[in-house]
Every structure is written in structure tokens, then in C-alpha cells.
Design an enzyme around this catalytic site. Structure first.
Site, short mmCIF file in Angstrom:
data_model
loop_
_atom_site.label_atom_id
_atom_site.label_comp_id
_atom_site.label_asym_id
_atom_site.label_seq_id
_atom_site.Cartn_x
_atom_site.Cartn_y
_atom_site.Cartn_z
CB VAL A 11 -0.85 -0.10 1.26
CG1 VAL A 11 -1.72 1.29 1.39
CG2 VAL A 11 -1.92 -1.16 1.27
CG LEU A 157 -4.25 0.45 -3.66
CD1 LEU A 157 -2.89 0.84 -3.24
CD2 LEU A 157 -4.40 1.34 -4.99
CE LYS A 158 -8.90 -5.30 -8.87
NZ LYS A 158 -9.46 -3.73 -8.95
CB CYS A 267 -7.02 -7.82 2.05
SG CYS A 267 -5.72 -6.85 1.65
#
Ligand code: UDX
Length: 440
Positions: A11, A157-158, A267
Site C-alpha cells: 500500500v 488496491l488489488k 486482506c
């Protein structure tokens, strides 16, 4: 604008690099000095398409630099983004200790200064965290001229498409009730928000909850379709047909309805657990999220049972399985909560040998699987097939979608267990392969 980023994981590094590319001056801080040394040379600690080139470009332009010194990062910054990890703790809650460390370091630097700073918290945190961080800053800076305002700015965000997700966001969520902070957010995000307005200013608590709810809802879709896939197996329907038919309803949509081995990564599993904890802390029972985790936890066993339904334990002990895919999903070398690794750990003791291959996650996987002695890591997908009795597909990398039938002919038993439903079942069966997907 002068921006400092605390934490150079996925990130932080993507956020810092993209903000630098948009013309800001960015310093990224990490307490890991080796990572900082590598980043200064333009070398990134993980695989993320497009990111390394973007860092090199901005290093050359002088827009981005890296440090381990809080003093360097904070003295420079007009705005700070905290992007440190919030891993799962022993109880399944989010571990906030990295954030707390950052708060103390920032306050220590500011206490004998006269600075006003806005901090955007990008780390995924339970509701109430931002306001307790605000209280902590207020307490630590009580006798100081400096002032910090904390706002929530969750990331969406992927991995594998993180740069594109930052540059073309489907939404930008900022949680604040401070008009100056919302104006600052508008300025910061203007370059990626001018085509259409995707910036939503909401309360801090709502912003924190939007992030968890979004991930939990997507995880729910996956567990739901995985459950329907089991029913497809039972009644002889093809989940691909069911998925397409269901997804055509615009109220449902066709995204995140792919059945497979379940969700992994850094995640979904962690965030669903943390959200369940938040429910519990608020004395609310969440039946749905517990079921989502339960279905996900059992999905790999459901797949392994397909292997058991073909081979007796005695037969399996003589078999070599070729495993294609080690990362938790394509376009990343991230193996956290990888279902492929779970499968290998679970089945390696029952088989003679495993030939494994992944386009980018081999190094990480080798480290993680060093306890297994009957595994070979192959140089490519074709080499991995050599000497194997059956193929097991665990990650849907593009290069696995259309394998050459001739190369598959080397499989001694001509059996394929497709944990991601990517192969052409009809074609394979016409060519005398036995095909086992999930729900087809
Ligand atoms: C996720 C969120 O999508 C992103 O918005 C958030 O900010 C971070 O977490 P990521 O973990 O990178 O991103 O991966 P994602 O593409 O969401 O996939 C998560 C898992 O779900 C993977 O294991 C994937 O294989 C699985 N999945 C996804 C399915 O099994 N079926 C699907 O239809 C979609």
C-alpha cells in the site's frame, strides 16, 4: 505537495510512487533498512506489475526518495500517509502495534516544534481506531505548539493491478469532519479524480467501516459461489453457466463470482476475521461472516477430496502431482494465505512427489515450503509435467489457460484437477483426459 509515506509495503509503496508520479515530492519511510537500501537503487521487495519502472522513473526525476529516519520524513512532510501493516493478532483482531509505534515516533519529533500536520491513515483498521489515534496525538502533543489531524483514507488496491487501481480509482474514501482536510484531500486526489468525481467525504467511522464491509462483501460473494459450485457438482450443472446466468442480473453483477479454492491473500481472510471481532466487541452476532469463513476454510478440503475420490491412499502414495501456481492469485509473488501452499502442505505427506511451478512466486514458495522434502521446483510449466501422473491447477496465471494438449499427454494418468476452472473441459474430455473442476 511534500508528502511522507510511513511503511513501504504494497500500500505504502504504490501510494507513494503514484503520488510522486502525479508531480508531488515524496519520501517513503520504512524501519527495515535493507528494504530502503534496495528501494534507493530502484529495486522493489515484491512483484507488482509496473511498479518498479514507475519508481525508477521518479527516482530519475527526483520526485521520490527513501529513508529510515523519522526525522527526515516528518521534517519534510506537509502531509503524512500511514500505510503500515495491521496483521492478524492471536485473537483474530487487527494488530495495531505498527501504527501505535508510528504515532509515538511522529509525536516525539513534533513535540518541541510548531507544526500542523494532516495524517491520512491508509492501513485497514477497525472502527474507532482513527479517533483513538487522534486522542493519542492530542495527549502526546498536549504541551506542544504542534497539532495533528487524523483522517481515514482506506485503500482499495488489488495486488497485481495496484498501480492501475490507484491511478483510475473506482472510489476514493476520505473520513473526516474537518473542512481543511477535505479540501486537502480534493487537491491531493484531483489528478485522478477530475474525469468524474469519485471522492466521497464521509465520517471517520463510516470510512473505516466501508473498507471492511467492501472486503467482507466480496469475500461473501466468493463463499456463496463456492457453495453453489458444490451443488453444481451434486446435480450435474456447470458453475460457469450458472455464474454467467446469475451475473447478468445488474443487481448482482458478474464480478467476484468465480468458484475456486477459496479466497486467500493478505486482506480477505484477515479482514473478515477482524470484522467478526468488531461485531463481537459490539455484542452483535454475525452469522453471515462466520459462515463465509467456514465455507472458505473448508473449500481446500473439498478440492482435496476430489483427488481422494480418484486415488486410494495406497495409489496416491505412488503418484507424482504436478502443481501449477503457488502465489495466492495471478500477477503477484505474494504467498500469504495461498491456497496452493495449503494444498501442498496438506497433501505432500500422502503422495510420492510434487513438481511445482509458478511464474514469479518460486523463491518465496521455496522458503515457505522448505519443510517439505518430496517437492521439486521446476523451471517452467512443461518441465513440471515431466514424470507427473496428474496435474493440479491452483492459481490461474495466464500462461496456464491454454496449455498445449501434446504437452499434457505426458501425464501418466491423463487426470487434471482444475482448482480455478480455467481449462476447456470439453476439449480435454474429447481427448480422453479426466477433468475435475470445482462445480463443473
Ligand atoms: C483485496 C481487495 O480486492 C482490494 O480492494 C483490497 O483493498 C485488498 O484486498 P487482493 O487481496 O489483492 O485485493 O485480491 P483479490 O483480487 O481481491 O482476490 C482475493 C482472493 O479472492 C484471491 O485469493 C482470489 O483468488 C479470490 N477470488 C477472487 C476468488 O476466489 N473468486 C473471485 O471471483 C475473485
Amino acid at each position: 505537495m511534500k508528502i511522507s509515506i510511513i511503511g513501504t509495503g504494497y500500500v505504502g509503496l504504490v501510494t507513494g510512487t503514484c503520488l510522486a508520479d502525479l508531480g508531488n515530492n515524496v519520501i517513503c519511510l520504512d524501519i527495515n533498512e535493507q528494504i530502503i537500501e534496495d528501494l534507493t537503487k530502484g529495486k522493489i521487495p515484491f512483484y507488482e506489475p509496473g511498479l518498479e519502472d514507475l519508481i525508477k522513473t521518479n527516482l530519475d526525476r527526483g520526485n521520490i526518495s527513501f529513508t529510515s529516519s523519522y526525522e527526515d520524513a516528518i521534517s519534510f512532510a506537509e502531509t503524512i500517509f500511514i500505510c503500515v501493516g495491521t496483521p492478524e493478532d492471536d485473537q483474530g483482531s487487527a494488530d495495531l502495534s505498527f501504527i501505535q509505534d508510528a504515532v509515538i515516533k511522529i509525536s516525539d519529533y513534533l513535540k518541541d516544534k510548531d507544526r500542523h500536520l494532516t495524517i491520512f491513515l491508509k492501513s485497514t483498521v477497525p472502527s474507532g481506531t482513527c479517533s483513538s489515534l487522534q486522542d493519542k496525538f492530542d495527549e502526546l502533543l498536549e504541551n506542544s505548539q504542534s497539532k495533528v489531524v487524523v483522517a481515514s483514507n482506506p485503500e482499495f488496491l488489488k495486488e497485481g493491478s495496484a498501480v492501475a487501481d490507484f491511478m483510475k480509482p473506482d472510489r476514493i474514501i476520505v473520513g473526516t469532519d474537518d473542512i481543511n482536510v477535505s479540501e486537502l484531500a480534493k487537491r491531493l486526489y484531483r489528478p485522478v479524480n477530475w474525469k468524474s468525481n469519485r471522492l466521497k467525504i464521509v465520517s471517520i467511522e463510516a470510512a473505516e467501516l466501508i473498507k471492511y464491509s467492501a472486503n467482507a462483501f466480496l469475500a461473501t460473494k466468493i463463499s456463496f459461489i463456492n457453495e453453489i459450485a458444490k451443488l453444481c457438482d451434486a446435480v450435474g450443472a456447470d458453475i460457469s453457466e450458472v455464474r454467467k446466468g446469475v451475473g447478468l442480473d445488474p443487481r448482482i453483477g458478474n464480478h467476484f463470482l468465480y468458484s475456486g479454492l477459496g479466497f486467500g491473500g493478505s486482506c480477505f481472510p484477515k479482514d473478515v476475521k477482524a470484522l467478526i471481532k468488531t461485531f463481537t466487541k459490539n455484542n452483535i452476532d454475525t452469522k453471515i461472516l462466520k459462515a463465509v469463513l467456514d465455507v472458505n476454510d473448508n473449500q481446500i478440503d473439498y478440492f482435496i477430496n476430489k483427488i481422494h475420490s480418484v486415488y486410494t491412499p495406497k495409489e496416491l502414495k505412488q503418484k507424482t502431482l504436478c502443481v501449477w501456481g503457488l502465489s495466492f492469485k495471478p500477477e503477484t509473488d505474494d504467498i500469504r494465505e495461498s491456497l496452493s501452499l495449503k494444498l501442498i502442505n496438506s497433501i505432500s505427506g500422502e503422495v510420492k512427489h510434487i513438481n511445482a511451478y509458478d511464474p514469479v512466486a518460486m523463491t518465496r514458495a521455496k522458503d515457505s515450503l522448505s519443510n517439505i522434502d518430496n517437492i521439486t521446483f521446476s523451471r517452467d510449466s512443461t518441465e513440471a509435467l515431466q514424470g507427473a501422473d496428474a496435474l493440479v491447477i491452483t492459481t490461474e496465471w495466464r500462461e496456464f489457460w491454454n496449455p498445449d494438449l501434446e504437452s499434457l499427454e505426458v501425464l501418466k494418468d491423463k487426470i487434471i484437477f482444475d482448482g480455478r476452472n480455467i481449462l476447456d473441459k470439453k476439449l480435454l474430455e474429447e481427448n480422453k483426459f479426466s477433468y475435475f473442476g470445482i462445480g463443473r
